[in-house]
Write a protein that holds these residues in place. Structure first.
Motif, PDB file in Angstrom:
ATOM      1  N   VAL A  10       0.845  -1.211   0.000  1.00  0.00           N
ATOM      2  CA  VAL A  10       0.000   0.000   0.000  1.00  0.00           C
ATOM      3  C   VAL A  10       0.873   1.252   0.000  1.00  0.00           C
ATOM      4  O   VAL A  10       0.617   2.213  -0.748  1.00  0.00           O
ATOM      5  CB  VAL A  10      -0.949  -0.014   1.211  1.00  0.00           C
ATOM      6  CG1 VAL A  10      -1.683   1.327   1.321  1.00  0.00           C
ATOM      7  CG2 VAL A  10      -1.943  -1.159   1.097  1.00  0.00           C
ATOM      8  N   LEU A  11       1.934   1.260   0.821  1.00  0.00           N
ATOM      9  CA  LEU A  11       2.828   2.413   0.901  1.00  0.00           C
ATOM     10  C   LEU A  11       3.514   2.667  -0.442  1.00  0.00           C
ATOM     11  O   LEU A  11       3.582   3.814  -0.914  1.00  0.00           O
ATOM     12  CB  LEU A  11       3.874   2.184   1.990  1.00  0.00           C
ATOM     13  CG  LEU A  11       4.936   3.290   2.154  1.00  0.00           C
ATOM     14  CD1 LEU A  11       4.283   4.613   2.537  1.00  0.00           C
ATOM     15  CD2 LEU A  11       5.975   2.881   3.190  1.00  0.00           C
ATOM     16  N   ILE A  14       1.084   4.201  -2.888  1.00  0.00           N
ATOM     17  CA  ILE A  14       0.837   5.617  -2.588  1.00  0.00           C
ATOM     18  C   ILE A  14       2.008   6.484  -3.056  1.00  0.00           C
ATOM     19  O   ILE A  14       1.814   7.536  -3.696  1.00  0.00           O
ATOM     20  CB  ILE A  14       0.589   5.813  -1.079  1.00  0.00           C
ATOM     21  CG1 ILE A  14      -0.746   5.170  -0.680  1.00  0.00           C
ATOM     22  CG2 ILE A  14       0.595   7.291  -0.702  1.00  0.00           C
ATOM     23  CD1 ILE A  14      -0.982   5.116   0.821  1.00  0.00           C
ATOM     24  N   LEU A  15       3.228   6.045  -2.745  1.00  0.00           N
ATOM     25  CA  LEU A  15       4.420   6.813  -3.128  1.00  0.00           C
ATOM     26  C   LEU A  15       4.598   6.877  -4.643  1.00  0.00           C
ATOM     27  O   LEU A  15       5.205   7.819  -5.161  1.00  0.00           O
ATOM     28  CB  LEU A  15       5.666   6.206  -2.480  1.00  0.00           C
ATOM     29  CG  LEU A  15       5.757   6.327  -0.963  1.00  0.00           C
ATOM     30  CD1 LEU A  15       6.973   5.573  -0.442  1.00  0.00           C
ATOM     31  CD2 LEU A  15       5.811   7.792  -0.522  1.00  0.00           C
ATOM     32  N   LEU A  17       1.909   6.848  -6.793  1.00  0.00           N
ATOM     33  CA  LEU A  17       0.807   7.638  -7.347  1.00  0.00           C
ATOM     34  C   LEU A  17       0.883   9.129  -6.998  1.00  0.00           C
ATOM     35  O   LEU A  17       0.454   9.982  -7.786  1.00  0.00           O
ATOM     36  CB  LEU A  17      -0.534   7.064  -6.867  1.00  0.00           C
ATOM     37  CG  LEU A  17      -0.897   5.672  -7.404  1.00  0.00           C
ATOM     38  CD1 LEU A  17      -2.212   5.205  -6.794  1.00  0.00           C
ATOM     39  CD2 LEU A  17      -0.988   5.679  -8.921  1.00  0.00           C
ATOM     40  N   LEU A  18       1.419   9.460  -5.814  1.00  0.00           N
ATOM     41  CA  LEU A  18       1.426  10.860  -5.379  1.00  0.00           C
ATOM     42  C   LEU A  18       2.070  11.814  -6.395  1.00  0.00           C
ATOM     43  O   LEU A  18       1.495  12.868  -6.707  1.00  0.00           O
ATOM     44  CB  LEU A  18       2.125  10.993  -4.019  1.00  0.00           C
ATOM     45  CG  LEU A  18       1.281  10.660  -2.787  1.00  0.00           C
ATOM     46  CD1 LEU A  18       2.134  10.726  -1.527  1.00  0.00           C
ATOM     47  CD2 LEU A  18       0.092  11.604  -2.663  1.00  0.00           C
TER      48      LEU A  18
END
Length: 342
Positions: A10-11, A14-15, A17-18
Motif C-alpha cells: 500500500v505504501l 501511494i508513493l 501515485l502521489l
C-alpha cells in the motif's frame, strides 16, 4: 509477515501515485526524490511475497508490485549505462579538457581545510560553492591566488554562492529570478585556446515542510534560468543543487525549454545527498549542457564534511559541432525559400 507485506504494498502504491498528481505541495513532489529507493523496496516486497504464505489475493498484489517495479525501472534505466547513447571522441578542433567541481558546502560545516584540500588534490579549472557565507568566503581566500577570476554572492541564509575560475572571465552577473535572496550566477568565460562558453550556477529552494511548502519557487527559478539560457548564443553549462531529480516533470521541462542535454542519461545517477547515508542518497545536484559540450567524466568525490557530496566533471568543447549547428540554422530558412510551390 502478511501485515508487513500488505503495508509495504500500500505504501509503495501511494508513493508511486502521489507524484502523478499535478500539485505543487511538497507532499506530492517529495516522493519523486526517492524513486531509486522505491524501486528497490518494490523488488524486496515482491521477494517477500513468496514467503508470506498462501492467500487468494496474493497474486493480485504481486502483479501490482510487478507493474510498480516496471514503471519505475523504465524511467530509471535511462540513467544507467544500460541505456544506449551516442558516444563522441575528442577531435583536434576541440578545446583542451576542462574540469570543474560543484559543491554544496553546507553553510554550518566548519571543515574548510578538507574542502580546500579537495580542490588542491583535483586542481579543477573552475569550482562553484553553494551555501557559502562570509566565513566560507574568508576561508577560501587562500585559493584566490590560483583562481584569479571570481564571482561572489555572500549570503547568510544558506543560499550564498561563490564561483572561482582559472579561465578568464569576460563578464559575470547575479540573477534573482524569483526572490531577492535566491541568487543564480551567470559567468561568461573564454579559454586560452579561444573557446567561449557560459557557466550558470543555480540553487533554488526545495519543496519541504521546513523550507518552501510548494515547489513553485524552485520550478519558477529553473524555468527562468532556462529562458535565459536560450537567449545565449554560446555553449552553456548549468550546474548546481537543483533540489530536484532529473526525472521529475519540472526537470524535464527545464531540459526541453533550455534545449540542453542531461549527461546522466546513459551514464549514472550521480547521487549526492545525503552524503552520510548511502542507502538514502538522492541525485539532486544536477548538470545540463548544450550540444557543443561533451562530457568525458561525471562523478561524485569524497565527502569533506558537508551533507552533499561534491560533483566532479571533465568536459571539452567542440567547435566542429558548433559549426554544424550554425549550418543547420542557416540551411533551414534557405530550404524554406527554395521549396518549390505546388
Amino acid at each position: 509477515m502478511w501485515i508487513l507485506y500488505l503495508s509495504l504494498t500500500v505504501l509503495l502504491l501511494i508513493l508511486t501515485l502521489l507524484p502523478k498528481i499535478q500539485h505543487s505541495h511538497w507532499v506530492f513532489r517529495v516522493p519523486e526524490f526517492g524513486k531509486i529507493q522505491i524501486t528497490f523496496f518494490t523488488l524486496f516486497t515482491i521477494i517477500l511475497g513468496f514467503f508470506v504464505g498462501s492467500s487468494e489475493y496474493l497474486w493480485y498484489y504481486q502483479g501490482l508490485l510487478v507493474l510498480i517495479f516496471i514503471h519505475h525501472s523504465v524511467i530509471l534505466i535511462k540513467y544507467t549505462p544500460l541505456y544506449p547513447v551516442k558516444k563522441f571522441t575528442q577531435k583536434y578542433q576541440s578545446s583542451d579538457r576542462i574540469h570543474f567541481i560543484s559543491a554544496n558546502v553546507y553553510q554550518f560545516n566548519r571543515e574548510y581545510d578538507r574542502f580546500i584540500q579537495l580542490i588542491e588534490k583535483y586542481r579543477p579549472e573552475m569550482f562553484l560553492t553553494m551555501e557559502s557565507n562570509g566565513d566560507w568566503e574568508q576561508a577560501l581566500r587562500k585559493l584566490e591566488k590560483d583562481y584569479p577570476y571570481q564571482h561572489k554572492v555572500t549570503l547568510e541564509n544558506t543560499y550564498g554562492m561563490h564561483f572561482y575560475s582559472k579561465i578568464r572571465m569576460e563578464e559575470s552577473r547575479t540573477h534573482y529570478f524569483v526572490a531577492d535572496d535566491i541568487p543564480s550566477i551567470e559567468a561568461h568565460l573564454k579559454t586560452e585556446d579561444g573557446f567561449s562558453f557560459v557557466f550558470f550556477g543555480v540553487h533554488p529552494p526545495p519543496p519541504s515542510p521546513t523550507e518552501e511548502e510548494t515547489s513553485k519557487e524552485r520550478d519558477g527559478d529553473l524555468l527562468s534560468t532556462a529562458k535565459r539560457v536560450i537567449e545565449i548564443k554560446k555553449p552553456v553549462i548549468v550546474v548546481g543543487d537543483f533540489n530536484n531529480v532529473a526525472w521529475s516533470k519540472s526537470s524535464i521541462l527545464f531540459r526541453k525549454t533550455s534545449h540542453l542535454i542531461d549527461p546522466r542519461i546513459g551514464r549514472s545517477f550521480v547521487s549526492t545527498f545525503h552524503a552520510k547515508y548511502k542507502l538514502l542518497r538522492f541525485p539532486i545536484d544536477l548538470m545540463f549542457h548544450s550540444e557543443e559540450i561533451f562530457i568525458d567524466d561525471l562523478k561524485t568525490l569524497e565527502n569533506f564534511g558537508s551533507d552533499h557530496l561534491p560533483v566532479y566533471c571533465e568536459f571539452f568543447i567542440d567547435h566542429e559541432q558548433e559549426e554544424k549547428q550554425e549550418k543547420k540554422s542557416i540551411m533551414r530558412p534557405l530550404k524554406k525559400k527554395l521549396k518549390p510551390k505546388k
